[in-house]
Design a protein around this motif. Structure first.
Motif, PDB file in Angstrom:
ATOM      1  N   UNK A   4       0.855  -1.187   0.000  1.00 25.13           N
ATOM      2  CA  UNK A   4       0.000   0.000   0.000  1.00 25.13           C
ATOM      3  C   UNK A   4       0.891   1.237   0.000  1.00 25.13           C
ATOM      4  N   UNK A   5       0.288   2.329  -0.354  1.00 23.98           N
ATOM      5  CA  UNK A   5       1.004   3.603  -0.442  1.00 23.98           C
ATOM      6  C   UNK A   5       0.211   4.656   0.309  1.00 23.98           C
ATOM      7  N   UNK A   6       0.907   5.469   1.092  1.00 23.14           N
ATOM      8  CA  UNK A   6       0.257   6.550   1.821  1.00 23.14           C
ATOM      9  C   UNK A   6       1.116   7.809   1.706  1.00 23.14           C
ATOM     10  N   UNK A   7       0.471   8.922   1.464  1.00 27.40           N
ATOM     11  CA  UNK A   7       1.193  10.191   1.396  1.00 27.40           C
ATOM     12  C   UNK A   7       1.254  10.773   2.801  1.00 27.40           C
ATOM     13  N   UNK A   8       2.475  11.114   3.230  1.00 27.15           N
ATOM     14  CA  UNK A   8       2.685  11.812   4.506  1.00 27.15           C
ATOM     15  C   UNK A   8       3.461  13.085   4.188  1.00 27.15           C
ATOM     16  N   UNK A   9       2.741  14.171   4.106  1.00 26.07           N
ATOM     17  CA  UNK A   9       3.365  15.428   3.711  1.00 26.07           C
ATOM     18  C   UNK A   9       3.866  15.325   2.286  1.00 26.07           C
TER      19      UNK A   9
END
Length: 108
Positions: free
Chosen positions: A63-68
């Motif tokens: 999975x991929x998550x954007x953090x800033x």
């Protein structure tokens, strides 16, 4: 897990760089890794890594998550466990293979 999902996941893992990426993300655990950390750790060019991350993502293995400004990639442990369960479902004719019923490794 559907058979088509199993085939897609196994096909994604049947490539050296993708297998190394997936294993690195499993080791990283829930914290995950950024693409730059992965590229440095595995000594893979960023554009090559991007292609392989896309394939693993398409197979539902990460999975991929954007953090800033950063992207964090994580292993999809639910999918990994479902794949392992599918592969070992009929191990030892449905009987527990190891003490405690752990199907992670068969010792028939």
């Amino acid at each position: 897990m559907q058979e088509t999902d199993v085939v897609r996941a196994l096909a994604a893992l049947a490539q050296e760089v993708r297998l190394r990426v997936f294993r690195a993300l499993v080791v990283a655990g829930p914290a995950g890794l950024t693409p730059s950390d992965l590229a440095a750790q595995l000594e893979v060019a960023p554009n090559t890594l991007s292609f392989h991350l896309k394939e693993l993502s398409h197979a539902g293995l990460i999975s991929q998550e954007r953090q800033g400004r950063n992207l964090i990639y994580r292993a999809a442990f639910d999918t990994m466990n479902a794949l392992l369960a599918y592969l070992t479902e009929n191990c030892c004719e449905g009987q527990a293979c190891t003490p405690g019923g752990a199907a992670a490794s068969c010792h028939c």
